[in-house]
Design an enzyme around this catalytic site. Structure first.
Site, PDB file in Angstrom:
ATOM      1  N   ARG A   8       1.498  -1.101 -12.657  1.00  0.00           N
ATOM      2  CA  ARG A   8       1.456  -1.429 -11.233  1.00  0.00           C
ATOM      3  C   ARG A   8       0.040  -1.897 -10.901  1.00  0.00           C
ATOM      4  NH1 ARG A   8      -2.522   1.259 -10.500  1.00  0.00           N
ATOM      5  NH2 ARG A   8      -2.339   0.743  -8.303  1.00  0.00           N
ATOM      6  N   GLY A   9      -0.125  -2.372  -9.635  1.00  0.00           N
ATOM      7  CA  GLY A   9      -1.383  -2.998  -9.237  1.00  0.00           C
ATOM      8  C   GLY A   9      -1.194  -4.505  -9.352  1.00  0.00           C
ATOM      9  N   ALA A  10      -1.589  -5.233  -8.313  1.00  0.00           N
ATOM     10  CA  ALA A  10      -1.240  -6.654  -8.213  1.00  0.00           C
ATOM     11  C   ALA A  10      -1.663  -7.478  -9.434  1.00  0.00           C
ATOM     12  CB  ALA A  10      -1.824  -7.234  -6.918  1.00  0.00           C
ATOM     13  N   ARG A  68       9.078  -7.170  -8.280  1.00  0.00           N
ATOM     14  CA  ARG A  68       8.423  -6.594  -7.081  1.00  0.00           C
ATOM     15  C   ARG A  68       8.086  -7.756  -6.137  1.00  0.00           C
ATOM     16  NH1 ARG A  68       4.066  -1.961  -7.630  1.00  0.00           N
ATOM     17  NH2 ARG A  68       4.856  -1.466  -5.568  1.00  0.00           N
ATOM     18  N   ASN A 117      -1.771  -4.672   1.643  1.00  0.00           N
ATOM     19  CA  ASN A 117      -2.222  -3.729   0.603  1.00  0.00           C
ATOM     20  C   ASN A 117      -1.428  -2.438   0.781  1.00  0.00           C
ATOM     21  OD1 ASN A 117      -4.032  -3.096  -1.634  1.00  0.00           O
ATOM     22  ND2 ASN A 117      -5.006  -1.652  -0.230  1.00  0.00           N
ATOM     23  N   LYS A 118      -1.715  -1.480  -0.063  1.00  0.00           N
ATOM     24  CA  LYS A 118      -0.959  -0.224  -0.103  1.00  0.00           C
ATOM     25  C   LYS A 118      -0.811   0.391   1.290  1.00  0.00           C
ATOM     26  CE  LYS A 118       0.689   1.252  -2.803  1.00  0.00           C
ATOM     27  NZ  LYS A 118       2.149   0.970  -2.941  1.00  0.00           N
ATOM     28  N   ASP A 135      -2.777  -6.998  -2.196  1.00  0.00           N
ATOM     29  CA  ASP A 135      -1.606  -7.505  -2.924  1.00  0.00           C
ATOM     30  C   ASP A 135      -1.271  -8.933  -2.532  1.00  0.00           C
ATOM     31  OD1 ASP A 135      -1.321  -4.418  -2.954  1.00  0.00           O
ATOM     32  OD2 ASP A 135      -0.088  -5.200  -4.583  1.00  0.00           O
ATOM     33  N   GLN A 171      -1.195   7.228  -6.233  1.00  0.00           N
ATOM     34  CA  GLN A 171      -2.058   6.386  -7.081  1.00  0.00           C
ATOM     35  C   GLN A 171      -3.510   6.865  -7.015  1.00  0.00           C
ATOM     36  OE1 GLN A 171       0.252   5.198  -4.983  1.00  0.00           O
ATOM     37  NE2 GLN A 171       1.095   3.254  -5.648  1.00  0.00           N
TER      38      GLN A 171
HETATM   39  O1  MRU Z   1       2.358  -0.075  -5.468  1.00  0.00           O
HETATM   40  P1  MRU Z   1       1.144  -0.396  -6.282  1.00  0.00           P
HETATM   41  O2  MRU Z   1       0.542   0.790  -6.941  1.00  0.00           O
HETATM   42  O3  MRU Z   1       1.383  -1.547  -7.225  1.00  0.00           O
HETATM   43  O4  MRU Z   1       0.094  -0.909  -5.200  1.00  0.00           O
HETATM   44  C1  MRU Z   1      -1.196  -1.273  -5.616  1.00  0.00           C
HETATM   45  C2  MRU Z   1      -2.084  -1.629  -4.501  1.00  0.00           C
HETATM   46  O5  MRU Z   1      -1.704  -1.645  -3.353  1.00  0.00           O
HETATM   47  C3  MRU Z   1      -3.465  -2.069  -4.858  1.00  0.00           C
HETATM   48  O6  MRU Z   1      -4.365  -1.721  -3.848  1.00  0.00           O
HETATM   49  C4  MRU Z   1      -3.481  -3.591  -5.025  1.00  0.00           C
HETATM   50  O7  MRU Z   1      -2.463  -4.001  -5.900  1.00  0.00           O
HETATM   51  C5  MRU Z   1      -4.770  -4.078  -5.519  1.00  0.00           C
HETATM   52  S1  MRU Z   1      -4.987  -3.585  -7.222  1.00  0.00           S
HETATM   53  C6  MRU Z   1      -6.345  -4.299  -7.825  1.00  0.00           C
END
Ligand code: MRU
Length: 332
Positions: free
Chosen positions: A48-50, A82, A234-235, A224, A183
């Site tokens: 996970r993470g963009a 996603r 973002n999250k 994201d 996370q």
């Molecule tokens: O649901 P996730 O864990 O994929 O969400 C991740 C985030 O929101 C991060 O802040 C974002 O992807 C930036 S990661 C460098």
């Protein structure tokens, strides 16, 4: 100064992903041998993470090309794994450009490895640019996980924190636990403690109180998807942090590579927000925490309007007080 953890590893004929669902207490690897398994790992949050899901998806296409499978079908299942992080579609579009040129699996692999390596290089650049914005002995809040686990290495927001610590500009990090998937409590805490960066975990709901009672210099988050006007998805919880930061005179920084910008979307209103199953809120590790018949709404991202953002740090430069004109001027 690159981070030691490498969560995405090309193993010659398959892809190995460090399973982020079980960290920090277990280090388990998921082996993927086709694009469908990679899509499942992305949807199921093993990776996970963009930026990381963009990199994993690029390798997913290589796996199917190796076995002469249907490229279009592989691309579709990866694209649908996603919805919010545009890095996924950005990486697929880049791979498609190579594929259209008549590439074989070896050429696709070279492109995936380039995407992977470029992400690390961009993070190191953003780390320097972002760290230069911080005062000496800065105290910062960060949200979710934006570190080596979420990227090709070093991290975006956590990369700025790493870089600032390396040059002695960082006194203290507060990292939110990041409900419901944790996370922050599981992954960011793991990365910070491995490197002895001074950090304290806070409940998400403690952030406004922290800003009201202690001197916080910056909130630093990843992204994201960033719309052309600078609105940033973002999250979930990022928007609340930005509102609280503005209320308390705390600066707010977004750190993201150019692959996170979606210039086809003029404002954040058009960004698709992923909603995940209620179970992620009503249960914890399979055990119910809410009444059994309780329904729940579980959006996992939110949009922070550009006017609450003091700086967007990208590898191409820093945009202060973002506007559409400034974003388009930097991104081209
Ligand atoms: O649901 P996730 O864990 O994929 O969400 C991740 C985030 O929101 C991060 O802040 C974002 O992807 C930036 S990661 C460098």
């Amino acid at each position: 100064m690159t981070a030691s953890v490498q969560p995405i590893v090309w193993a010659g004929d398959h892809l190995r992903l460090l399973d982020q669902r079980v960290l920090p207490h277990e280090e388990r690897w998921v082996d993927c041998r086709n694009a469908f398994q990679v899509a499942e790992a992305i949807h199921g949050m093993a990776v996970r993470g963009a930026p990381a899901i963009g990199i994993a998806a690029a390798y997913g296409l290589v796996l199917d090309a190796l076995h002469h499978r249907d490229y279009d079908a592989a691309e579709l299942v990866l694209a649908e794994s996603r919805p919010t992080a545009v890095n996924l579609r950005w990486a697929l579009a880049r791979m498609r450009g190579v594929w259209r040129g008549g590439a074989d699996a070896a050429r696709l692999l070279a492109e995936a490895q380039l995407i992977h390596a470029e992400d690390l290089a961009q993070n190191l650049t953003m780390g320097k640019l972002g760290a230069a914005l911080l005062p000496r002995d800065a105290t910062v809040i960060t949200h979710c996980n934006t570190g080596a686990l979420a990227t090709g290495g070093h991290g975006t927001a956590l990369g700025v924190i790493r870089s600032a610590y390396a040059i002695g500009h960082l006194a203290q990090v507060y990292n939110t636990e990041t409900r419901p998937w944790l996370q922050g409590a599981r992954l960011t805490a793991w990365e910070l403690t491995r490197e002895n960066i001074p950090a304290k975990l806070i409940a998400d709901g403690a952030a406004a109180h922290l800003m009201a009672t202690q001197k916080i210099d910056w909130v630093i988050v990843g992204a994201d998807r960033i719309a052309a006007n600078g609105d940033t998805a973002n999250k979930i919880g990022t928007y609340s942090l930005a509102v609280s930061a503005r209320r308390h005179g705390v600066k707010f920084m977004v750190v993201a590579p150019s692959g996170t910008f979606d210039l086809q979307i003029r404002s954040g209103q058009s960004i698709p927000i992923e909603e995940r199953v209620p179970r992620e809120l009503t249960e914890f590790r399979g055990a119910p925490i809410a009444p059994l018949d309780m329904d729940a709404w579980n959006p996992v991202f939110d949009v922070t309007p550009a006017d609450l953002i003091d700086a967007i740090v990208c590898e191409k430069g820093v945009i202060e007080n973002p506007t559409e004109a400034k974003v388009r001027a930097l991104l081209g």
